[in-house]
Design a protein around this motif. Structure first.
Motif, PDB file in Angstrom:
ATOM      1  N   ALA A  74      10.403 -16.109   0.144  1.00 10.88           N
ATOM      2  CA  ALA A  74       9.073 -16.446   0.631  1.00 10.88           C
ATOM      3  C   ALA A  74       8.047 -16.534  -0.491  1.00 10.88           C
ATOM      4  CB  ALA A  74       8.621 -15.410   1.664  1.00 10.88           C
ATOM      5  N   ASN A  75       8.204 -15.704  -1.526  1.00 10.47           N
ATOM      6  CA  ASN A  75       7.217 -15.707  -2.614  1.00 10.47           C
ATOM      7  C   ASN A  75       7.152 -17.052  -3.321  1.00 10.47           C
ATOM      8  OD1 ASN A  75       6.659 -13.049  -2.089  1.00 10.47           O
ATOM      9  ND2 ASN A  75       8.003 -12.256  -3.667  1.00 10.47           N
ATOM     10  N   ALA A  76       8.322 -17.620  -3.638  1.00 13.11           N
ATOM     11  CA  ALA A  76       8.351 -18.934  -4.278  1.00 13.11           C
ATOM     12  C   ALA A  76       7.749 -19.985  -3.351  1.00 13.11           C
ATOM     13  CB  ALA A  76       9.786 -19.312  -4.653  1.00 13.11           C
ATOM     14  N   CYS A  77       8.076 -19.904  -2.064  1.00  5.97           N
ATOM     15  CA  CYS A  77       7.542 -20.878  -1.100  1.00  5.97           C
ATOM     16  C   CYS A  77       6.019 -20.781  -1.009  1.00  5.97           C
ATOM     17  CB  CYS A  77       8.169 -20.659   0.271  1.00  5.97           C
ATOM     18  SG  CYS A  77       9.938 -21.052   0.332  1.00  5.97           S
ATOM     19  N   ARG A  78       5.492 -19.579  -1.078  1.00  6.79           N
ATOM     20  CA  ARG A  78       4.030 -19.417  -1.054  1.00  6.79           C
ATOM     21  C   ARG A  78       3.404 -20.037  -2.303  1.00  6.79           C
ATOM     22  NH1 ARG A  78       5.601 -13.879   0.868  1.00  6.79           N
ATOM     23  NH2 ARG A  78       5.261 -13.920   3.127  1.00  6.79           N
ATOM     24  N   ASN A  79       4.022 -19.807  -3.435  1.00  6.24           N
ATOM     25  CA  ASN A  79       3.496 -20.378  -4.686  1.00  6.24           C
ATOM     26  C   ASN A  79       3.592 -21.902  -4.685  1.00  6.24           C
ATOM     27  OD1 ASN A  79       2.912 -17.828  -5.680  1.00  6.24           O
ATOM     28  ND2 ASN A  79       4.797 -17.664  -6.866  1.00  6.24           N
ATOM     29  N   ILE A  80       4.696 -22.434  -4.188  1.00  2.77           N
ATOM     30  CA  ILE A  80       4.865 -23.884  -4.117  1.00  2.77           C
ATOM     31  C   ILE A  80       3.803 -24.493  -3.205  1.00  2.77           C
ATOM     32  CG2 ILE A  80       6.399 -25.723  -3.277  1.00  2.77           C
ATOM     33  CD1 ILE A  80       8.743 -23.776  -4.132  1.00  2.77           C
ATOM     34  N   GLY A  81       3.566 -23.856  -2.073  1.00  3.36           N
ATOM     35  CA  GLY A  81       2.536 -24.341  -1.159  1.00  3.36           C
ATOM     36  C   GLY A  81       1.173 -24.377  -1.816  1.00  3.36           C
ATOM     37  N   TYR A  82       0.869 -23.346  -2.590  1.00  2.84           N
ATOM     38  CA  TYR A  82      -0.402 -23.322  -3.315  1.00  2.84           C
ATOM     39  C   TYR A  82      -0.483 -24.489  -4.302  1.00  2.84           C
ATOM     40  CZ  TYR A  82      -3.989 -21.973  -6.644  1.00  2.84           C
ATOM     41  OH  TYR A  82      -5.086 -21.992  -7.461  1.00  2.84           O
ATOM     42  N   GLU A  83       0.596 -24.749  -5.009  1.00  2.00           N
ATOM     43  CA  GLU A  83       0.616 -25.842  -5.995  1.00  2.00           C
ATOM     44  C   GLU A  83       0.379 -27.204  -5.341  1.00  2.00           C
ATOM     45  OE1 GLU A  83       4.464 -25.232  -7.694  1.00  2.00           O
ATOM     46  OE2 GLU A  83       3.933 -23.228  -8.437  1.00  2.00           O
ATOM     47  N   GLU A 172      -6.957 -19.833  -9.561  1.00  5.11           N
ATOM     48  CA  GLU A 172      -6.495 -20.823 -10.533  1.00  5.11           C
ATOM     49  C   GLU A 172      -6.050 -20.170 -11.843  1.00  5.11           C
ATOM     50  OE1 GLU A 172      -9.848 -23.410 -10.804  1.00  5.11           O
ATOM     51  OE2 GLU A 172      -9.434 -24.420  -8.894  1.00  5.11           O
ATOM     52  N   ASP A 173      -4.937 -20.644 -12.373  1.00  3.58           N
ATOM     53  CA  ASP A 173      -4.431 -20.239 -13.691  1.00  3.58           C
ATOM     54  C   ASP A 173      -4.118 -18.750 -13.797  1.00  3.58           C
ATOM     55  OD1 ASP A 173      -4.758 -22.903 -14.633  1.00  3.58           O
ATOM     56  OD2 ASP A 173      -6.893 -22.506 -14.972  1.00  3.58           O
ATOM     57  N   ILE A 174      -3.680 -18.149 -12.690  1.00  6.86           N
ATOM     58  CA  ILE A 174      -3.244 -16.749 -12.721  1.00  6.86           C
ATOM     59  C   ILE A 174      -1.899 -16.640 -11.996  1.00  6.86           C
ATOM     60  CG2 ILE A 174      -5.563 -15.740 -12.838  1.00  6.86           C
ATOM     61  CD1 ILE A 174      -5.404 -15.235  -9.842  1.00  6.86           C
ATOM     62  N   GLU A 175      -1.178 -15.529 -12.242  1.00  9.57           N
ATOM     63  CA  GLU A 175       0.077 -15.299 -11.529  1.00  9.57           C
ATOM     64  C   GLU A 175      -0.234 -14.963 -10.086  1.00  9.57           C
ATOM     65  OE1 GLU A 175       4.120 -12.703 -12.100  1.00  9.57           O
ATOM     66  OE2 GLU A 175       2.228 -11.616 -12.150  1.00  9.57           O
ATOM     67  N   LEU A 176       0.412 -15.643  -9.170  1.00  7.90           N
ATOM     68  CA  LEU A 176       0.192 -15.389  -7.752  1.00  7.90           C
ATOM     69  C   LEU A 176       1.271 -14.429  -7.246  1.00  7.90           C
ATOM     70  CD1 LEU A 176      -0.884 -18.991  -6.657  1.00  7.90           C
ATOM     71  CD2 LEU A 176      -2.331 -17.045  -7.262  1.00  7.90           C
ATOM     72  N   PHE A 177       2.179 -14.894  -6.395  1.00  2.00           N
ATOM     73  CA  PHE A 177       3.226 -14.011  -5.886  1.00  2.00           C
ATOM     74  C   PHE A 177       4.362 -13.911  -6.892  1.00  2.00           C
ATOM     75  CE2 PHE A 177       0.946 -15.291  -2.095  1.00  2.00           C
ATOM     76  CZ  PHE A 177       0.873 -14.103  -1.375  1.00  2.00           C
TER      77      PHE A 177
END
Length: 331
Positions: A74-83, A172-177
C-alpha cells in the motif's frame, strides 16, 4: 466559495467486493472538485472491472496498476498516486472505508479559512459490515497542536491515514510513505510531518467510517516478524530524532521519551527474537546497546537491560529483565 481540487488517492488489492461502497461515498461528496486516483497493487479478482464501470460513469475516477519495478504494498501505491495527482489538496483513503458526504467540504473549508495550517484531521468510527453497526470511536486523547510531538510519540495524539487532508505544497520534494515498512507506515509518515513542523487542526466530528474485521492490504499481524521489525525501525527513527540536537522538546521530556522508546524497542526486540534466527537479531541487539549508551539511566537499570538483551539473544528468555514498566509513560 472554495474550489481547489482534491486528489483522492486509494490503494487497493482484491477489493472487488468492497470498493464499490467506497467509490459510492466519493461520488456522494457535496464538494465536487475532486479526482480519485485508484492504484491497484496486483489484484486478481474483479477489481478492474468494477472500477471500469465507475470510470464509465464519471471521468473523475482514474485507475492505474502499480509498476512491476515498484515495491509491492500500500505504501508504494500511495506514493505512486501522489506522483500522478493534480490537486492542490491530497486525501489518501482506503479502499474499504466510507466517507461522510461532508468529509471533503468541511476539511477544505477548514484549510481555506486557516492558511497557516498544513493539514486537517477528523474523528471516525469503526464498523464491521455496514455503517449501521458503528461501534468503536477513533478519537485521540489529545487533539491540539501544543506538545504535539511529545503526545504523538506516546500515542495520545494520532492520525489515521484516511483522516487527514493535506496541502500538496508541504509534501513536495520530501519522503512520503516508507515503502520498506510492513507496518507502522502511518505512524512513521505522520511523525515525519510533525518533526518537520507541520501544523494541523482536528475537526471533532465523525467524517469517515473505518471498516474492520477482514484482512487489510497493509500487513498488520502481530506474529509477523517483518511487521514487528517495522515497528522497531520506526522507534529507531524516533530515537535518532530525540538524540539529535533540537529545540522542539525540553531536555526533561527528551530523557523521558528516550526511556519510553527503549522500553518499546526492547519489547519488540524480544518478540522478534522469538520469531527469528540468531543472526537476524544481532543488528537489533547492537542498536539497542547504542541507544542505552545515550540515555541517562541508573547503573542498575543499565545492568538489567544489558543482561536482559544478552539473555534474550542467546536463549530467547529473560523478558522480566527488560520489562521496565516505569519507563512506559503512556498512562
Amino acid at each position: 466559495m472554495f474550489n481547489n481540487k482534491v486528489s483522492i488517492i486509494i490503494p487497493t488489492y482484491n477489493r472487488a467486493h468492497l470498493i464499490g461502497e467506497t467509490l459510492d461515498s466519493v461520488l456522494a461528496q457535496i464538494y465536487t472538485n475532486w479526482e480519485c486516483i485508484i492504484v491497484d497493487d496486483g489484484s486478481i479478482d474483479d477489481t478492474e472491472e468494477i472500477i471500469a464501470s465507475y470510470i464509465k460513469k464519471d471521468m473523475r475516477f482514474q485507475y492505474y496498476h502499480r509498476p512491476i519495478d515498484r515495491q509491492k504494498g500500500a505504501n508504494a501505491c500511495r506514493n505512486i498516486g501522489y506522483e500522478l495527482s493534480n490537486g492542490e489538496y491530497i486525501k489518501w483513503f482506503d479502499s474499504d472505508d466510507i466517507m461522510h458526504p461532508d468529509f471533503l467540504a468541511k476539511q477544505v473549508q477548514a484549510l481555506e479559512q486557516n492558511k497557516d495550517l498544513d493539514f486537517c484531521a477528523s474523528f471516525s468510527k469503526k464498523f464491521i459490515k455496514t455503517i449501521d453497526d458503528l461501534n468503536e470511536d477513533f478519537y485521540p486523547e489529545i487533539t491540539f497542536d501544543k506538545n504535539a510531538i511529545y503526545n504523538f510519540i506516546i500515542g495520545k495524539l494520532y492520525f489515521l491515514t484516511p483522516s487527514s487532508l493535506w496541502r500538496k505544497r508541504i509534501l513536495e520534494d520530501i519522503e512520503l510513505f516508507d515503502e520498506t515498512l510492513y507496518n507502522a507506515h502511518e505512524t512513521d509518515f505522520n511523525f515525519k510531518r510533525l518533526i518537520e513542523g507541520g501544523k494541523f487542526c482536528y475537526l471533532e466530528e465523525v467524517l469517515f467510517y473505518v471498516r474492520r474485521g477482514h484482512q487489510s492490504i497493509d500487513k498488520e499481524s502481530i506474529n509477523d516478524p517483518l511487521c514487528l521489525q517495522s515497528q522497531f525501525d520506526y522507534f529507531q527513527k524516533v530515537y535518532q530524532f530525540l538524540n539529535s540536537s533540537n529545540e522542539v522538546l525540553e531536555d526533561a521530556k527528551i530523557n523521558k521519551l528516550k526511556k519510553y522508546v527503549i522500553y518499546r524497542e526492547v519489547n519488540f526486540y524480544y518478540e522478534i527474537r522469538n520469531l527469528s534466527c540468531f543472526k537476524e537479531s544481532i543488528n537489533n541487539f547492537k542498536l539497542i546497546l547504542k541507544d542505552i549508551a545515550n540515555v541517562n539511566l541508573r547503573f542498575l537499570e543499565i545492568l538489567r537491560l544489558f543482561f536482559g538483551i544478552i539473555v534474550i539473544l542467546f536463549f530467547k528468555k529473560g523478558y522480566w529483565l527488560i520489562h521496565l514498566k516505569k519507563f512506559d509513560i503512556r498512562r
